[in-house]
Enzyme design. Sequence first.
Site, short mmCIF file in Angstrom:
data_model
loop_
_atom_site.label_atom_id
_atom_site.label_comp_id
_atom_site.label_asym_id
_atom_site.label_seq_id
_atom_site.Cartn_x
_atom_site.Cartn_y
_atom_site.Cartn_z
N CYS A 150 -0.52 31.26 68.74
CA CYS A 150 0.83 30.61 69.25
C CYS A 150 0.50 29.00 69.52
O CYS A 150 1.20 28.36 70.50
CB CYS A 150 1.53 30.99 70.50
N ALA A 151 -0.42 28.41 68.71
CA ALA A 151 -0.92 26.99 68.78
C ALA A 151 -0.97 26.33 67.53
O ALA A 151 -1.94 25.74 67.29
CB ALA A 151 -2.01 26.84 69.76
#
Length: 450
Positions: free
Chosen positions: A383-384
């Site tokens: 999630c980056a």
Amino acid sequence: MPETSASTTPRGGATALAGAPARVPGAGPGPLAALVGADLDIPVLGGGRVRHVNLDVAASAPAFTAVAERVARALPYYASVHRGTGYLSQASTAVVDDARVVIARHVGARIDDHVVVTRNTTDALNLLAAAVPGDTVVLDLEHHANLLPWTRRGRRVVVARGTLAATLDALAAELRRTPAALLSVTGASNLTGEVLPLEVLARLAHDHGARFAVDAAQLLPHRRIDLAASGIDYVAFSGHKAYAPFGAGALVGRGDWLDVAPPHLAGGGAVEAVAVDGAEWKRGPERHEAGTPNVIGVAAIAAALAELERLGEPALRAHEAALTGRLHEGLAAIPGVRVLRGFADVDDRLGIATVELERGSVGLVAAALAAEHGISVRAGRFCAHPFFDRIATRANGLRASVGAGTSADDVDRFLDALRRLVASGPAHVYDRTPAGWCPRHDDRPRPAVA
């Protein structure tokens, strides 16, 4: 590791570690705190069982035993809160009100700061995003929870440089170029573990007329945060990363923006009065906490923060530093493995290491670590995505993360298993499916809880 498309060739025993360097059992730090499930035996392929090694605590941490015990004591008293006249209702109300005080104390809140109970960090930052009266500046290294919510009012993304010093200069230039209402950054990267200088960033924001918010989802379980002393205006965090996985989080910070923002949820508990043509909304935390609160989740957070305070930050830091050094030194010694980092001039990092492989699939390695060795890690982009895509050369990475319940033996088991898998591949056959890499013949029984 050999390249693999649809399957791998069987290579022998599932849990054998032949060829791994000899290690001394018990050498190095043991667990610092008692966690639920710390001694859990789980099945592996081939019919054996091993003690589970959880190196995925950066995603979700197991509960402190003290938290589970606190929840068990609170459950018999669970009832409605605020306005209930019964003894149990008053007890549950006290749980919520007292937890707010514990949270405020733990993060050094100012006397007039609000403590709003949310579902998690993502929920907290979405709430704050609706309250910001202008643009928000963020870095490209943020978790999606601190990257996506700001688009509703105006988001400006600064691409981090190869050094922290150059990144601070870039942030200052962006804040000078056009005024912003808020600078919001992660306290520590969930990808590299690198810790950002929050007091420096707070001064930078304030010098340019902006407020400063911190996504502390990764940082708070490892380091104390003091809003009043550091100048941080808002902090958001999740219980599930701080050894309290019962579905609650918090946003703590200045009340003026929150008191005039649209209510985060429209419903009972957030209003002073309601008519068919409108409503008078409350001020304070209740404005954004419509509906029945997560009493048990709030109790769990308070218990987890109390346990972190009991353990003490010096002990937490020393424990983590020893394990982090062991982890990174071991990874550096494995051929074909590269540890990702964002800044060349940052040495302060949490117990997180994300690696990419020169050859092969990290998804397959993660599946084999779990199925053959009983070791939980995480594969993906965490999630980056913008940050990962900028610093990595492969499509996905593999992340190992340590916490208060991790031991040196956990780290060593991971390093030994990873070394074997990179050199020789898994011992069983795996297929790549829509759900990811899965053993072709999985003889592990499903747990009764599933």
